[in-house]
Design a protein around this motif. Structure first.
Motif, mmCIF file in Angstrom:
data_model
loop_
_atom_site.group_PDB
_atom_site.id
_atom_site.type_symbol
_atom_site.label_atom_id
_atom_site.label_comp_id
_atom_site.label_asym_id
_atom_site.label_seq_id
_atom_site.Cartn_x
_atom_site.Cartn_y
_atom_site.Cartn_z
ATOM 1 N N ASP A 95 11.258 -13.236 96.397
ATOM 2 C CA ASP A 95 11.575 -11.982 95.705
ATOM 3 C C ASP A 95 11.885 -10.883 96.725
ATOM 4 O O ASP A 95 12.817 -10.097 96.540
ATOM 5 C CB ASP A 95 10.417 -11.538 94.816
ATOM 6 N N PHE A 96 11.086 -10.839 97.789
ATOM 7 C CA PHE A 96 11.305 -9.848 98.844
ATOM 8 C C PHE A 96 12.709 -9.995 99.434
ATOM 9 O O PHE A 96 13.423 -9.019 99.606
ATOM 10 C CB PHE A 96 10.248 -10.002 99.942
ATOM 11 N N THR A 148 15.688 -7.226 99.229
ATOM 12 C CA THR A 148 16.159 -6.602 100.471
ATOM 13 C C THR A 148 17.517 -7.089 100.927
ATOM 14 O O THR A 148 18.186 -6.442 101.726
ATOM 15 C CB THR A 148 15.167 -6.849 101.626
ATOM 16 N N GLY A 149 17.929 -8.266 100.449
ATOM 17 C CA GLY A 149 19.199 -8.827 100.893
ATOM 18 C C GLY A 149 19.089 -9.542 102.230
ATOM 19 O O GLY A 149 20.094 -9.932 102.817
ATOM 20 N N GLY A 190 14.714 2.000 111.119
ATOM 21 C CA GLY A 190 15.380 1.696 109.858
ATOM 22 C C GLY A 190 14.693 0.588 109.086
ATOM 23 O O GLY A 190 14.199 0.797 107.988
ATOM 24 N N LEU A 191 14.630 -0.596 109.675
ATOM 25 C CA LEU A 191 14.063 -1.739 108.960
ATOM 26 C C LEU A 191 12.551 -1.662 108.825
ATOM 27 O O LEU A 191 12.009 -1.850 107.753
ATOM 28 C CB LEU A 191 14.446 -3.047 109.658
ATOM 29 N N ILE A 192 11.885 -1.406 109.917
ATOM 30 C CA ILE A 192 10.426 -1.372 109.882
ATOM 31 C C ILE A 192 9.930 -0.044 109.333
ATOM 32 O O ILE A 192 8.914 0.025 108.689
ATOM 33 C CB ILE A 192 9.830 -1.617 111.293
ATOM 34 N N TRP A 229 14.448 -12.420 110.868
ATOM 35 C CA TRP A 229 14.159 -11.049 110.447
ATOM 36 C C TRP A 229 13.626 -10.990 109.024
ATOM 37 O O TRP A 229 12.761 -10.169 108.711
ATOM 38 C CB TRP A 229 15.394 -10.168 110.616
ATOM 39 N N GLY A 230 14.121 -11.825 108.136
ATOM 40 C CA GLY A 230 13.595 -11.850 106.774
ATOM 41 C C GLY A 230 12.110 -12.155 106.769
ATOM 42 O O GLY A 230 11.313 -11.482 106.118
#
Length: 190
Positions: free
Chosen positions: A41-42, A46-47, A110-112, A140-141
């Motif tokens: 689901d995550f 998030t893509g 950005g991501l974290i 990264w996912g």
């Protein structure tokens, strides 16, 4: 769709976490309905994706980006705000270094979404990004999902009781409104 982040709603949901048989998910009891939020689901939300390829970092000796651009600023870790300030002032020697340092900047801020108060940036990211092929092969996912789940699980640690007491107080106060006091006008507290 305009979505507004609601931290109280997130806390409300997190305080209703129940044990799950799956270690890769979080499960919640929302008013009798069991809802599961898994790593799949995550990734869908998030893509991001799982990477099945894991490269080994190149062993060739390259000049440290940390020494080249940040001198003694980053001995082991640095505060994100300081990193951001330095990033704006950097004069890069080449375009490849711009890409590499920008990737670290994007990852951290950005991501974290490193908080501005309690977090720090580990300089190992600057070592990892020296080998772009290796850096891009990192899962990264998985990394972001693990960090997100761990953060969600920690956010209410030792705060669940306090939060439930506040929710209880709000529910009780709203349920007795009109029975114990009457508001005469909008300018007076009952």
């Amino acid at each position: 769709m305009d979505i507004v982040f609601n931290s109280l709603l997130v806390h409300h949901i997190l305080s209703r976490e129940v044990e799950s048989s799956r270690p890769d998910s979080m499960t919640f009891d929302l008013n009798g309905t069991i809802v599961e939020f898994s790593k799949e689901d995550f990734l869908l939300v998030t893509g991001l994706w799982w990477s099945s390829i894991k490269l080994v970092r190149s062993v060739e000796v390259m000049e440290s980006l940390q020494l080249k651009y940040f001198k003694n600023l980053m001995t082991i870790e640095v505060h994100p705000t300081k990193f951001k300030e330095c990033y704006k002032m950097l004069e890069f020697e080449n375009d490849l270094d711009v890409v590499k340092i920008s990737l670290v900047h994007y990852y951290v801020l950005g991501l974290i979404g490193k908080g501005k108060i309690k977090s720090s940036i580990n300089k190992s990211l600057l070592d990892d990004v020296k080998d772009l092929e290796y850096f891009n092969s990192l899962n990264w996912g998985y990394i972001l999902c693990e960090r997100t789940f761990n953060g969600l699980k920690k956010v209410l640690k030792d705060k669940v009781t306090s939060y439930k007491e506040n929710v209880w107080a709000n529910e009780i106060i709203s349920s007795i409104a009109g029975r114990t006091a009457v508001q005469l006008n909008n300018n007076v507290v009952p």
